[in-house]
Design a protein around this motif. Structure first.
Motif, PDB file in Angstrom:
ATOM      1  N   LEU A   3       0.872  -1.171   0.000  1.00 33.01           N
ATOM      2  CA  LEU A   3       0.000   0.000   0.000  1.00 33.01           C
ATOM      3  C   LEU A   3       0.908   1.220   0.000  1.00 33.01           C
ATOM      4  N   SER A   4       0.398   2.320  -0.463  1.00 29.57           N
ATOM      5  CA  SER A   4       1.237   3.513  -0.482  1.00 29.57           C
ATOM      6  C   SER A   4       1.532   3.968   0.947  1.00 29.57           C
ATOM      7  N   LYS A   5       2.697   4.530   1.122  1.00 28.22           N
ATOM      8  CA  LYS A   5       3.096   5.022   2.452  1.00 28.22           C
ATOM      9  C   LYS A   5       2.129   6.092   2.937  1.00 28.22           C
ATOM     10  N   ASN A   6       1.682   6.943   2.037  1.00 26.60           N
ATOM     11  CA  ASN A   6       0.760   8.003   2.425  1.00 26.60           C
ATOM     12  C   ASN A   6      -0.552   7.443   2.955  1.00 26.60           C
ATOM     13  N   THR A   7      -1.039   6.383   2.332  1.00 25.71           N
ATOM     14  CA  THR A   7      -2.285   5.765   2.790  1.00 25.71           C
ATOM     15  C   THR A   7      -2.094   5.161   4.177  1.00 25.71           C
ATOM     16  N   LEU A   8      -0.988   4.460   4.363  1.00 26.76           N
ATOM     17  CA  LEU A   8      -0.719   3.867   5.673  1.00 26.76           C
ATOM     18  C   LEU A   8      -0.512   4.934   6.737  1.00 26.76           C
ATOM     19  N   LYS A   9       0.179   6.007   6.384  1.00 26.93           N
ATOM     20  CA  LYS A   9       0.369   7.102   7.340  1.00 26.93           C
ATOM     21  C   LYS A   9      -0.967   7.723   7.718  1.00 26.93           C
ATOM     22  N   LYS A  10      -1.852   7.849   6.739  1.00 22.15           N
ATOM     23  CA  LYS A  10      -3.175   8.411   7.017  1.00 22.15           C
ATOM     24  C   LYS A  10      -3.926   7.519   8.008  1.00 22.15           C
ATOM     25  N   LEU A  11      -3.787   6.215   7.852  1.00 27.49           N
ATOM     26  CA  LEU A  11      -4.435   5.290   8.785  1.00 27.49           C
ATOM     27  C   LEU A  11      -3.914   5.503  10.200  1.00 27.49           C
ATOM     28  N   LEU A  12      -2.617   5.614  10.330  1.00 26.03           N
ATOM     29  CA  LEU A  12      -2.006   5.704  11.647  1.00 26.03           C
ATOM     30  C   LEU A  12      -2.107   7.091  12.272  1.00 26.03           C
ATOM     31  N   ARG A  13      -2.394   8.100  11.463  1.00 26.49           N
ATOM     32  CA  ARG A  13      -2.457   9.469  11.972  1.00 26.49           C
ATOM     33  C   ARG A  13      -3.880  10.009  12.088  1.00 26.49           C
ATOM     34  N   HIS A  14      -4.856   9.157  12.146  1.00 27.39           N
ATOM     35  CA  HIS A  14      -6.232   9.647  12.262  1.00 27.39           C
ATOM     36  C   HIS A  14      -6.393  10.462  13.535  1.00 27.39           C
ATOM     37  N   ASP A  15      -7.391  11.307  13.523  1.00 22.52           N
ATOM     38  CA  ASP A  15      -7.595  12.206  14.666  1.00 22.52           C
ATOM     39  C   ASP A  15      -7.882  11.436  15.961  1.00 22.52           C
ATOM     40  N   GLU A  16      -7.958  12.159  17.048  1.00 23.49           N
ATOM     41  CA  GLU A  16      -8.095  11.553  18.376  1.00 23.49           C
ATOM     42  C   GLU A  16      -9.384  10.758  18.547  1.00 23.49           C
ATOM     43  N   SER A  17     -10.392  11.073  17.738  1.00 18.57           N
ATOM     44  CA  SER A  17     -11.667  10.362  17.883  1.00 18.57           C
ATOM     45  C   SER A  17     -11.579   8.902  17.432  1.00 18.57           C
ATOM     46  N   ILE A  18     -10.523   8.563  16.702  1.00 20.72           N
ATOM     47  CA  ILE A  18     -10.325   7.184  16.242  1.00 20.72           C
ATOM     48  C   ILE A  18      -8.998   6.679  16.790  1.00 20.72           C
ATOM     49  N   ASP A  19      -9.072   5.750  17.718  1.00 23.35           N
ATOM     50  CA  ASP A  19      -7.858   5.156  18.281  1.00 23.35           C
ATOM     51  C   ASP A  19      -7.512   3.905  17.476  1.00 23.35           C
ATOM     52  N   VAL A  20      -6.829   4.125  16.363  1.00 28.21           N
ATOM     53  CA  VAL A  20      -6.514   3.045  15.422  1.00 28.21           C
ATOM     54  C   VAL A  20      -5.696   1.951  16.099  1.00 28.21           C
ATOM     55  N   TRP A  21      -4.719   2.337  16.907  1.00 24.45           N
ATOM     56  CA  TRP A  21      -3.860   1.330  17.544  1.00 24.45           C
ATOM     57  C   TRP A  21      -4.664   0.443  18.482  1.00 24.45           C
TER      58      TRP A  21
END
Length: 183
Positions: free
Chosen positions: A141-159
């Motif tokens: 996947l593109s790095k930008n897409t993955l970074k977007k996943l990991l950098r979502h705002d505080e309302s989404i705790d992706v980790w």
């Protein structure tokens, strides 16, 4: 009777699925998404059922059919209505379970799931992303897409969502791609 409806769905430019999608759009404009979601969830179910019927025979699913159906799936994922998003996630899950997809289609599906992530359906969207990784061969996947996943705002705790998923299911393929792209 539903088999004949499903067969006619892609038969013309003005197919039933197009009409249902237009009907949903017009209804949102007229009565609003909240009213539509509360009073008429059957529209989203019917929309999903029509799309799912297209994947009953994986042999018939080709690039032309996918090109016709992807905008309808995207509509659901991008929708502000939870019911419509959930129905689109079900369609994506069924699609990746029944049809072997090419890398371009997989990348666009993953990008769609990641970039249109919303707080109220984030766990379901990320679970659907894991189904894509488990059932298909996603190489990158593109790095930008993955970074977007990991950098979502505080309302989404992706980790936290990823940690919870890792306890319940195999997330190895996802993490392999994640680490390969980010390292």
């Amino acid at each position: 009777p539903f088999a004949s409806i499903a067969k006619a769905t892609l038969a013309s430019k003005h197919s039933i699925i197009s009409c249902i999608t237009d009907h949903i759009r017009k209804a949102v404009d007229i009565v609003g998404s909240d009213y539509l979601e509360i009073k008429h969830p059957i529209l989203f179910n019917f929309h999903a059922k029509l799309l799912l019927s297209m994947f009953n025979d994986p042999e018939k699913v080709d690039e032309i059919m996918l090109a016709k159906l992807m905008p309808f799936i995207e509509n659901g994922v991008k929708s502000p209505m939870k019911s419509f998003r959930y129905s689109a996630l079900v369609v994506i899950s069924q699609l990746v379970l029944t049809v072997k997809l090419k890398e371009e289609v997989l990348n666009s599906l993953c990008k769609l799931l990641i970039t249109k992530l919303r707080a109220d359906t984030a766990p379901a969207s990320i679970s659907t992303l894991m189904v894509v990784f488990q059932q298909q061969n996603v190489q990158n996947l593109s790095k930008n897409t993955l970074k977007k996943l990991l950098r979502h705002d505080e309302s989404i705790d992706v980790w936290k969502i990823l940690k919870d998923l890792a306890e319940r299911t195999d997330t190895t393929k996802f993490y392999n791609v994640l680490w390969a792209e980010l390292v």
